[in-house]
Design a protein around this motif. Structure first.
Motif: not given
Ligand code: 3HC
Length: 311
Positions: A50-51, A54, A114, A117, A119-120, A123, A185, A189
């Protein structure tokens, strides 16, 4: 297993001794460690996806470098954990085969997409935050190689969590649109992060035995509560709202009351029906198949070297 041997083994655990690879252990202890460490290793490897999504789209070169380093750390964590697992008499190929066939699990959290951004940030902050909450106590787990692997992993996870929080801070203090992305986000999450700790204690099948063996140090609900207690003030500091209308500080228990995640959704994700299960496993299977020629090349080279040495 011989009852006398079992009692002696339990006494060693109770005295706080570490169990090392070549020592006698009950078959159930060995099996459950393979299950838990293997699942943990798979989570690290699948967690790169998922990361990784990005890295090419990070907003600055600095953020790109940081994210790249973080995703690379996850690969390292997977490798320590696969090595720890191999000391229990299972091969890495067997573990991969079990992941690819769906016989072994990885953390539910990585089956969520994701989308932005932010979401980074979420997470790093929430997912790595939950991982640390679960893994710090595991540094005291009874199996030596697992406990030692956790020491370095926890140090790195703590850097990961801070980088996530730093992204959230930047977004939350940015334009209204950026703040909205950060909130979105968090909304997406929050509950999946609470699910990372596993089902409620009443539903947790392995907790009792694994706590007696000190494979697990705390129950799922204990760690979930700790996570909520630590995370809510961090959300407030960001000026963001935890998406739970029942969230309240409870003075008596010195902790927050909060809503349970949707457990039906959790069990569906475990069964393979989450939003990204197919995509994640598909990517891992593809990586395995695409690497076939490389593994064959390495083996051929190793054989050649071995023949040379004996010649
Ligand atoms: N995702 C997927 N499966 C889960 C789960 C989750 N979040 N929580 C529980 N399960 C599964 C269990 O594996 C078990 O299924 P199984 O018998 O088929 O293996 C079942 O649900 C019942 O749950 P239990 O509570 O009885 O299971 P455990 O006692 O094993 O507790 C656990 C679950 C707390 C996750 C425990 O296994 C654990 O502490 N594992 C080590 C930590 C770990 O795996 N972390 C991965 C998270 S993320 C990560 O490390 C990457 C980081 O870089 C972000």
């Amino acid at each position: 297993d011989d009852p006398q041997a079992l009692a002696e083994f339990q006494a060693r655990i109770d005295r706080g001794e570490r169990i090392e690879p070549k020592e006698w252990m009950p078959e159930g202890y060995r099996k459950t460690l393979i299950r838990q460490i293997g699942q943990h290793a798979h989570s690290e490897i699948v967690g790169q996806l998922p990361e990784g999504n990005w890295i090419t789209r990070a907003p600055t070169l600095e953020r790109k470098q940081i994210l790249l380093a973080k995703v690379q750390d996850e690969a390292g964590h997977g490798l320590y954990l696969y090595s720890a697992c191999e000391t229990l008499g299972v091969t890495r190929d067997e573990l991969f085969e079990k992941l690819h066939s769906g016989a072994m699990k990885y953390s539910s959290i990585f089956n969520y997409p994701t989308l932005t951004w932010a979401d980074m940030g979420a997470i790093g902050w929430l997912v790595d935050g939950a991982a640390i909450m679960n893994q710090v106590p595991l540094q005291r787990t009874s199996y030596g190689p697992y406990a030692r692997a956790m020491v370095r992993i926890c140090k790195e996870e703590s850097f990961h969590q801070r980088q996530g929080y730093s992204i959230m801070m930047k977004m939350a203090q940015g334009t209204p649109a950026q703040k909205e992305m950060a909130q979105d986000a968090l909304n997406r999450f929050w509950y999946p992060s609470l699910m990372m700790f596993g089902p409620s204690d009443a539903e947790s099948v392995h907790s009792t035995q694994n706590m007696a063996w000190k494979i697990k140090i705390n129950t799922n609900d204990e760690l979930r509560q700790r996570f909520v207690n630590e995370t809510v003030p961090q959300a407030e500091y960001l000026g963001l709202t935890v998406p739970d209308e029942h969230l309240r500080w409870n003075d008596d228990k010195q902790g927050y009351d909060f809503s349970e995640p949707d457990w039906d959704e959790f069990f569906e994700v475990l069964k393979g029906n989450g939003p990204c299960n197919e995509e994640r496993l598909g990517a891992r299977r593809k990586a395995w198949d695409d690497g076939q020629w490389f593994r064959e090349g390495l083996s051929a080279y190793a054989d050649k070297q071995a023949t040379r040495r004996t010649a």
